[in-house]
Every structure is written in C-alpha cells, then in structure tokens.
Design an enzyme around this catalytic site. Sequence first.
Site, short mmCIF file in Angstrom:
data_model
loop_
_atom_site.label_atom_id
_atom_site.label_comp_id
_atom_site.label_asym_id
_atom_site.label_seq_id
_atom_site.Cartn_x
_atom_site.Cartn_y
_atom_site.Cartn_z
N HIS A 6 32.82 37.06 47.46
CA HIS A 6 32.85 38.00 46.33
C HIS A 6 32.27 39.37 46.70
O HIS A 6 32.42 40.32 45.95
CB HIS A 6 32.12 37.42 45.11
CG HIS A 6 30.63 37.49 45.16
ND1 HIS A 6 29.85 37.68 44.04
CD2 HIS A 6 29.75 37.39 46.19
CE1 HIS A 6 28.58 37.70 44.37
NE2 HIS A 6 28.50 37.52 45.67
N ASP A 7 31.63 39.45 47.87
CA ASP A 7 31.08 40.73 48.34
C ASP A 7 32.11 41.60 49.04
O ASP A 7 31.83 42.76 49.34
CB ASP A 7 29.93 40.48 49.33
CG ASP A 7 28.70 39.89 48.67
OD1 ASP A 7 28.46 40.18 47.49
OD2 ASP A 7 27.98 39.12 49.35
N GLU A 42 31.99 29.61 44.60
CA GLU A 42 31.97 30.93 43.96
C GLU A 42 32.06 30.79 42.45
O GLU A 42 32.47 29.75 41.92
CB GLU A 42 33.16 31.78 44.45
CG GLU A 42 33.09 32.24 45.88
CD GLU A 42 32.28 33.53 46.06
OE1 GLU A 42 31.70 34.02 45.07
OE2 GLU A 42 32.25 34.03 47.20
N GLU A 69 34.88 39.15 41.76
CA GLU A 69 35.02 37.73 41.43
C GLU A 69 36.51 37.42 41.36
O GLU A 69 37.30 38.24 40.89
CB GLU A 69 34.33 37.41 40.12
CG GLU A 69 32.86 37.84 40.04
CD GLU A 69 31.98 37.22 41.12
OE1 GLU A 69 32.36 36.19 41.70
OE2 GLU A 69 30.90 37.78 41.38
#
Length: 358
Positions: free
Chosen positions: A262-263, A290, A322
């Site tokens: 998600h980064d 996640e 996300e």
Amino acid sequence: MASHDQEAFLTAMQIVNSSAVDGVLICLIELNVFDIMMQKAGMDGYLHPDEIALNLPTKNPQAPEMLDRMLRILASHSIIKCKLVKKMSGNALLTRAYGLTLISQYFVNAQDGPCLAPYLKLIHHKQMQNSWEKVNEAVLEGGYAFNKAHAGSTFFEYLGKDKSVAELLSQTMAKSIPTSMNILLKSYKGFEGVKEVVDVGGAYAATLSCIISFNPHVKGINFDVPHVIKNAPSLPGITHVGGDMFESVPRGEAIVLQRVLHDWTDEESVKILKKCYEAIPDHGKVVIIEMIQTEMPEDDIIAKNISEMDIRMLLYTPGGKERTVNEFLMLGKQAGFPSSKYICGADLYGVVELYKKK
C-alpha cells in the site's frame, strides 16, 4: 441551493469542527493525561480535573478549568466517560469527573498492549502535517504531496534523515499491528505447514512475532532497511536482516508482505513481488496482508478506517494506495505468479496468497 435541513447543517458544522477532537487528543496524550488517569483511577475510577492537574508539572491556576473543557469534548464523543461529583474545593456543589473507557485505553502511552498514541503523534508531527498544504498542487500539477513539501524527498528517503519521524513510525507499527493481526491469525491458517517465514518490510517484527505466537514451529526472518533493523529488538525465533527489497529478498518458504504494497505504485509493487517470486521455492507462496478496499464506498467502521488510511497514503507516499482484491490479484499476475487467491479477511485485514506454481 437545495432546501435547508437543519440536521444536515448541524452535521456539516460538526464535520468542520471535527479537528478539535483529534487536536485535544494529541494535547492530552503529550501531557500524559490518559496515563495519569490509568495510574490513579484505573479503568473503573474517575478523576476530577483538579486531581489531574496536581499530577502535571504546572502552577497555572487555570489548568483544571482548561483540562475540564478538553476532557468534556472527548466525553461528548464517548471517548472518555464523565459523571458529576462533589467538588474538591470552591463554591460549586457538583462538578465533572472523568474516567477511561475501552476507547481511551488505547491512548495510554505507558502500556505493553496495543496503543494508538504513537500513530496520533506521527500524523500530527509538523513534518507530516505540512503535506496537506501541497495536496491541491499535486492534484493540479502532478507529483506527490509529501515530496513537494520536503524539497523532493520521498517519505521513505525522509525517514532516513529524521529519526523522530522514523521512530514514531516504528512505534506505530509495533503498537498498532498486533491487535488486528491476532484477530486475523485466528482465521488464517496458512502458516501451519510452513517452516520458514520472511517478513519483508517488517520493521520491529511485530507481525512476525504474532505469526510465531500462533505458529511456534516457524523460524522467522525479519527484513527491512538497515536503519530500521539496527534498532530492532532481539526476539526469540527471529533473525533480523537489513537490505533493500527492490534489490533482493531473503529466501524463505513463505514471504509475508504486511502493509507494504500500500506504500507503493502498481509498477513498484510489481517489482517488489518479482523479487519475492525469485526468493521462494517452487512450492512456496507470497502472503499479502493488507487492508482491502471495497469496490463501492461503504459506511461501516472498517470501510471508513480503510478509506481514511487510503488518504494517508495519498498524503505521504509516492503513489501508494489501498487496493481491492481484484487489484491485488492483478499485481500478482503482472509479477509472474500463475496462481493467486483471496483467502480470508478479519477485522481490518484481508489475505491474498500468490503461488509460484498452479
């Protein structure tokens, strides 16, 4: 304009003023007020603002009144509890006393269990807050808000320069991950037949510790950048390894990516997954853990948390976000995994497995 609806107007007004709540929270956390309440009254008792002020390094006669006003807004949101009691001194017969709730216990700094105080401190850190000033510029001109606010440095480059932000991030992960992970691991049984697990981007090994607590037969390798690993605590069953996941990943039967993809952008996520593909045996798998976005916006508390976290990714990361289940499955396919599957979800997290062989 549509017809006036007073309830809608008041709701809109509350949204405008909602920053007062987290502003008060961060102030009380930094004053250790929640810790004082826990130490002096526990979970069942109450303290008057005068009593709290006596435990602060202050001679300000207005401190109790100021604390009362700050605590009152939290009570109005059910973050703490309040009752009327006889005042310690003065003319008033009754005044307010406050106590901790199941919600506010997560803002007590000095506790071994889960705590959200480091996370609140992190997002209120001035070097994080200034990203908001660059969001519109990023929307109109391209680029990333955090980079624009920090002379071109990405969030991850900046972590290597600012120890205070890096430490808050590590504390946030260590203090917030176990609660949701422990709930997930009661449902997810994918480590039962695995001997060695590599946690990529594992920080202080909070995720790996949870995995091993449920699967004590597992040998763990915690992999992260060197400046994080050098401060990681020694833990039984876990070996810490420093490196760069874009260059190579330690070999293991199962590789965990917990709150890592998600980064990053889709392109960078595929690069990470390709390195993971290279590091697992033919019978191995990659376990993606996640927050899972829904296809359509929903208004339950989990969906709201995930959407709010998505905005944090928009603010701080170089293209992170996300994702939905289908988006994770597509990333696996693009990285060369011939087979993948959504396994389960619990609390905030969902699990997607990627397999090297069908």
